[in-house]
Design a protein around this motif. Sequence first.
Motif, PDB file in Angstrom:
ATOM      1  N   UNK A 174       0.804  -1.231   0.000  1.00 46.18           N
ATOM      2  CA  UNK A 174       0.000   0.000   0.000  1.00 46.18           C
ATOM      3  C   UNK A 174       0.833   1.274   0.000  1.00 46.18           C
ATOM      4  N   UNK A 175       2.040   1.235   0.551  1.00 48.33           N
ATOM      5  CA  UNK A 175       2.869   2.433   0.579  1.00 48.33           C
ATOM      6  C   UNK A 175       3.487   2.736  -0.787  1.00 48.33           C
ATOM      7  N   UNK A 176       3.537   1.726  -1.630  1.00 50.24           N
ATOM      8  CA  UNK A 176       4.028   1.904  -3.000  1.00 50.24           C
ATOM      9  C   UNK A 176       3.004   1.264  -3.943  1.00 50.24           C
ATOM     10  N   UNK A 177       1.837   1.878  -4.085  1.00 51.72           N
ATOM     11  CA  UNK A 177       0.729   1.257  -4.815  1.00 51.72           C
ATOM     12  C   UNK A 177       1.023   1.063  -6.297  1.00 51.72           C
ATOM     13  N   UNK A 178       0.611  -0.086  -6.776  1.00 55.55           N
ATOM     14  CA  UNK A 178       0.757  -0.399  -8.191  1.00 55.55           C
ATOM     15  C   UNK A 178      -0.483   0.003  -8.982  1.00 55.55           C
ATOM     16  N   UNK A 179      -1.639  -0.090  -8.365  1.00 55.82           N
ATOM     17  CA  UNK A 179      -2.895   0.156  -9.067  1.00 55.82           C
ATOM     18  C   UNK A 179      -3.405   1.583  -8.864  1.00 55.82           C
ATOM     19  N   UNK A 180      -3.670   1.943  -7.598  1.00 47.06           N
ATOM     20  CA  UNK A 180      -4.278   3.250  -7.324  1.00 47.06           C
ATOM     21  C   UNK A 180      -3.159   4.241  -7.050  1.00 47.06           C
ATOM     22  N   UNK A 181      -2.783   4.972  -8.084  1.00 43.22           N
ATOM     23  CA  UNK A 181      -1.648   5.870  -8.003  1.00 43.22           C
ATOM     24  C   UNK A 181      -2.089   7.313  -7.765  1.00 43.22           C
ATOM     25  N   UNK A 182      -1.317   8.020  -6.945  1.00 47.25           N
ATOM     26  CA  UNK A 182      -1.602   9.425  -6.672  1.00 47.25           C
ATOM     27  C   UNK A 182      -1.037  10.301  -7.789  1.00 47.25           C
TER      28      UNK A 182
END
Length: 232
Positions: free
Chosen positions: A214-222
Motif C-alpha cells: 500500500x505504501x508503493x501502490x501499483x494500481x491506485x496511483x496518486x
Amino acid sequence: MKKILIVDDEPSIITLLKFNLEKEGYEVTTAENGKDAYEIASTQSFDFIILDIMLPLIDGIEVTKKLRQEKIDTPILILTAKDDSVDRILGLEIGADDYLTKPFSPREIIARMKAISRRLEPRSILDDNESLPETLRAGNILCNLADHQVTVNNLPVELTPKEFELLVYFMKRKGRVISRDTLLDRIWHFDFDGQNRIVDVHVGHLREKVEDDPKHPKYIQTVRGFGYKFQE
C-alpha cells in the motif's frame, strides 16, 4: 411501507420527526440511546436510520462503525451540532451516507432521505451511457458486480459499500486521471465544503485491501496536485 429508525436523546426531536414522517407514510421506530439503537438496527430491517451523534451509552459514531463492520448497509443520516465538522467528517469516513446539522426542519430530513435513495441507485458507479458487465478484472484484482465480491490474488477481501463503489469507479476508468472533486461528486454525490480528506481516507483504506504494498501502490496511483489514476 418504508421503515425508519430514529435515534436521538431529545424526546422533542423524536416526537417532531415521528409525527412528520408518519404523515409521509413511513413506519417509524425510535430509540433514545446508542445501545438500544445498535441492538434494534442489528436485529431488524430498516430502509433508513436517522442517528444523532451525541447519544448516551454508545455515541452515534460508534453505532455507525459497529453496524458497518457487521455489513449492515442501511443508509444512515447522522445529526450533528452546528459546528461539529470533525464528527461530520468522521461519520462519513466510517460509512454514514449524509449528515444534517441541528437545528433542521422535518421537510429537510425527508428531502435528504430522498436524495440518499437516488444516490444508491446502480448508476451511482456508472456513467449514464455505460453498460454493466458482470465482472471487472485488473491484474490480480477481480471484482464481481453481481454479488459485490472482490478477490485479490484469488483470496476474498471485504470492502465497505463505499470502498466497493470507489474500486468499481476506478476499474472502469483505467488510465484516466480522476480529481478528488470528481470522486466526491460521483461517489459521495456532494461537495463537502471543498474538503477532500474523506476521499483520501477511503483511498488509503482501499489500498490497504487491494495493493500488495500500500505504501508503493501499483494500481491506485496518486497524481500530485490533482487526484488519482488507476493503472493496470
